[in-house]
Design a protein around this motif. Structure first.
Motif, PDB file in Angstrom:
ATOM      1  N   ARG A 212     -17.478 -18.734  17.076  1.00 28.81           N
ATOM      2  CA  ARG A 212     -17.952 -18.972  18.214  1.00 28.81           C
ATOM      3  C   ARG A 212     -16.871 -19.547  19.291  1.00 28.81           C
ATOM      4  O   ARG A 212     -17.113 -19.641  20.539  1.00 28.81           O
ATOM      5  CB  ARG A 212     -19.126 -19.785  18.117  1.00 28.81           C
ATOM      6  N   SER A 213     -15.964 -20.403  18.667  1.00 28.70           N
ATOM      7  CA  SER A 213     -15.315 -21.081  19.375  1.00 28.70           C
ATOM      8  C   SER A 213     -14.164 -20.190  20.279  1.00 28.70           C
ATOM      9  O   SER A 213     -13.695 -19.334  19.575  1.00 28.70           O
ATOM     10  CB  SER A 213     -14.375 -22.242  18.517  1.00 28.70           C
ATOM     11  N   LYS A 214     -13.483 -20.580  21.341  1.00 28.70           N
ATOM     12  CA  LYS A 214     -12.193 -20.099  21.835  1.00 28.70           C
ATOM     13  C   LYS A 214     -11.132 -20.561  21.351  1.00 28.70           C
ATOM     14  O   LYS A 214     -10.166 -19.938  21.298  1.00 28.70           O
ATOM     15  CB  LYS A 214     -12.493 -20.454  23.616  1.00 28.70           C
ATOM     16  N   SER A 215     -10.728 -21.891  21.435  1.00 23.24           N
ATOM     17  CA  SER A 215      -9.520 -22.613  21.100  1.00 23.24           C
ATOM     18  C   SER A 215      -9.759 -23.483  19.737  1.00 23.24           C
ATOM     19  O   SER A 215     -10.876 -23.943  19.517  1.00 23.24           O
ATOM     20  CB  SER A 215      -8.794 -23.461  22.024  1.00 23.24           C
ATOM     21  N   LYS A 216      -8.698 -23.409  18.804  1.00 20.46           N
ATOM     22  CA  LYS A 216      -8.806 -24.374  17.473  1.00 20.46           C
ATOM     23  C   LYS A 216      -7.702 -25.045  17.391  1.00 20.46           C
ATOM     24  O   LYS A 216      -6.611 -24.481  17.589  1.00 20.46           O
ATOM     25  CB  LYS A 216      -9.227 -23.192  16.404  1.00 20.46           C
ATOM     26  N   ALA A 217      -7.701 -26.306  16.980  1.00 15.70           N
ATOM     27  CA  ALA A 217      -6.754 -26.784  16.388  1.00 15.70           C
ATOM     28  C   ALA A 217      -6.693 -27.397  15.162  1.00 15.70           C
ATOM     29  O   ALA A 217      -7.641 -28.105  14.719  1.00 15.70           O
ATOM     30  CB  ALA A 217      -6.696 -27.917  17.480  1.00 15.70           C
ATOM     31  N   GLU A 218      -5.970 -26.972  14.183  1.00 19.72           N
ATOM     32  CA  GLU A 218      -5.952 -27.179  12.697  1.00 19.72           C
ATOM     33  C   GLU A 218      -5.212 -28.049  12.337  1.00 19.72           C
ATOM     34  O   GLU A 218      -4.013 -27.996  12.929  1.00 19.72           O
ATOM     35  CB  GLU A 218      -5.992 -25.840  12.040  1.00 19.72           C
ATOM     36  N   ASP A 219      -5.162 -28.722  11.449  1.00 15.81           N
ATOM     37  CA  ASP A 219      -4.239 -29.981  10.960  1.00 15.81           C
ATOM     38  C   ASP A 219      -4.632 -30.251   9.458  1.00 15.81           C
ATOM     39  O   ASP A 219      -5.740 -30.165   9.070  1.00 15.81           O
ATOM     40  CB  ASP A 219      -4.264 -31.030  11.877  1.00 15.81           C
ATOM     41  N   ALA A 220      -3.609 -30.583   8.764  1.00  9.79           N
ATOM     42  CA  ALA A 220      -3.905 -30.904   7.297  1.00  9.79           C
ATOM     43  C   ALA A 220      -2.763 -32.251   7.132  1.00  9.79           C
ATOM     44  O   ALA A 220      -1.665 -31.864   7.587  1.00  9.79           O
ATOM     45  CB  ALA A 220      -3.503 -30.077   6.384  1.00  9.79           C
ATOM     46  N   PHE A 221      -3.306 -33.242   6.882  1.00 14.05           N
ATOM     47  CA  PHE A 221      -2.367 -34.502   6.764  1.00 14.05           C
ATOM     48  C   PHE A 221      -2.802 -35.264   5.606  1.00 14.05           C
ATOM     49  O   PHE A 221      -3.958 -35.464   5.151  1.00 14.05           O
ATOM     50  CB  PHE A 221      -2.445 -35.252   7.981  1.00 14.05           C
ATOM     51  N   GLU A 222      -1.823 -36.217   4.928  1.00 14.68           N
ATOM     52  CA  GLU A 222      -2.127 -37.052   3.936  1.00 14.68           C
ATOM     53  C   GLU A 222      -2.212 -38.284   4.460  1.00 14.68           C
ATOM     54  O   GLU A 222      -1.265 -38.929   5.097  1.00 14.68           O
ATOM     55  CB  GLU A 222      -1.048 -36.865   2.751  1.00 14.68           C
ATOM     56  N   PHE A 223      -3.435 -39.343   4.053  1.00 23.36           N
ATOM     57  CA  PHE A 223      -3.516 -40.531   4.665  1.00 23.36           C
ATOM     58  C   PHE A 223      -3.532 -41.526   3.508  1.00 23.36           C
ATOM     59  O   PHE A 223      -3.866 -41.065   2.271  1.00 23.36           O
ATOM     60  CB  PHE A 223      -4.819 -40.628   5.405  1.00 23.36           C
ATOM     61  N   ASP A 224      -3.108 -42.698   3.850  1.00 24.67           N
ATOM     62  CA  ASP A 224      -3.249 -43.818   2.820  1.00 24.67           C
ATOM     63  C   ASP A 224      -4.484 -44.412   2.903  1.00 24.67           C
ATOM     64  O   ASP A 224      -5.124 -45.025   4.061  1.00 24.67           O
ATOM     65  CB  ASP A 224      -2.100 -44.852   3.041  1.00 24.67           C
ATOM     66  N   ALA A 225      -5.396 -44.432   1.761  1.00 24.52           N
ATOM     67  CA  ALA A 225      -6.604 -45.223   1.679  1.00 24.52           C
ATOM     68  C   ALA A 225      -6.305 -46.521   1.073  1.00 24.52           C
ATOM     69  O   ALA A 225      -5.348 -46.658   0.625  1.00 24.52           O
ATOM     70  CB  ALA A 225      -7.675 -44.388   0.992  1.00 24.52           C
ATOM     71  N   LYS A 226      -7.481 -47.209   0.822  1.00 21.72           N
ATOM     72  CA  LYS A 226      -7.407 -48.651   0.309  1.00 21.72           C
ATOM     73  C   LYS A 226      -7.028 -48.331  -1.324  1.00 21.72           C
ATOM     74  O   LYS A 226      -5.947 -49.204  -1.899  1.00 21.72           O
ATOM     75  CB  LYS A 226      -8.692 -49.168   0.334  1.00 21.72           C
ATOM     76  N   ASP A 227      -7.391 -47.335  -1.844  1.00 26.19           N
ATOM     77  CA  ASP A 227      -7.181 -47.133  -3.406  1.00 26.19           C
ATOM     78  C   ASP A 227      -6.542 -45.837  -3.639  1.00 26.19           C
ATOM     79  O   ASP A 227      -6.147 -45.514  -4.888  1.00 26.19           O
ATOM     80  CB  ASP A 227      -8.364 -47.201  -4.118  1.00 26.19           C
ATOM     81  N   GLY A 228      -5.561 -45.324  -2.672  1.00 25.40           N
ATOM     82  CA  GLY A 228      -4.672 -44.064  -2.921  1.00 25.40           C
ATOM     83  C   GLY A 228      -4.581 -43.286  -1.719  1.00 25.40           C
ATOM     84  O   GLY A 228      -4.885 -43.746  -0.603  1.00 25.40           O
ATOM     85  N   LYS A 229      -3.995 -42.203  -2.031  1.00 24.61           N
ATOM     86  CA  LYS A 229      -3.700 -41.212  -1.112  1.00 24.61           C
ATOM     87  C   LYS A 229      -4.963 -40.371  -1.080  1.00 24.61           C
ATOM     88  O   LYS A 229      -5.522 -39.854  -1.813  1.00 24.61           O
ATOM     89  CB  LYS A 229      -2.393 -40.466  -1.299  1.00 24.61           C
TER      90      LYS A 229
END
Length: 131
Positions: free
Chosen positions: A38-55
């Motif tokens: 249903r959407s017209k525009s999409k922005a996709e992303d994948a990223f690795e973040f640092d949490a308190k107990d790991g990635k």
């Protein structure tokens, strides 16, 4: 929720019960396709973040109802990365997964991204821990 694949690992066995740990989950491709249709525009992303107990790896899609220029989609990605980086630093990986399953993280992210341009929906496709 339906259409989720959940990844678990056995922690310990005590008698007839098994203790498991949530490694991550993945949303089915059919559900993602149906939701983003249903959407017209999409922005996709994948990223690795640092949490308190790991990635932790998070893949998300930001959807709009109107066509947006690439500059707006880029601003979505940058603001989302900035928000998720600070969010993951404050919480552990299991807490982040709980917030995603309760749709709390998506709601918070949508509020942040609405300041750039109106957002139709924020969908988190995949969350995985790296231990």
């Amino acid at each position: 929720k339906q259409s989720l694949s959940v990844y678990l690992i056995n922690d310990s066995v005590k008698g007839t019960s098994i203790q498991t740990k949530l490694l991550g989950f993945n949303m089915g491709a059919a559900h993602v396709k149906r939701t983003t249709k249903r959407s017209k525009s999409k922005a996709e992303d994948a990223f690795e973040f640092d949490a308190k107990d790991g990635k932790i790896t998070i893949k998300y899609i930001v959807m709009t109802k109107v066509d947006c220029p690439r500059s707006v989609l880029r601003a979505y990605r940058l603001n989302a990365r900035e928000f998720l980086t600070s969010y993951c630093k404050e919480n552990s990986a299991s807490e982040v997964m709980q917030y995603v399953l309760k749709n709390q993280l998506q709601k918070d992210l949508k509020i942040i991204l609405k300041k750039v341009h109106p957002v139709f929906n924020v969908l988190i496709r995949t969350v995985r821990t790296k231990n």
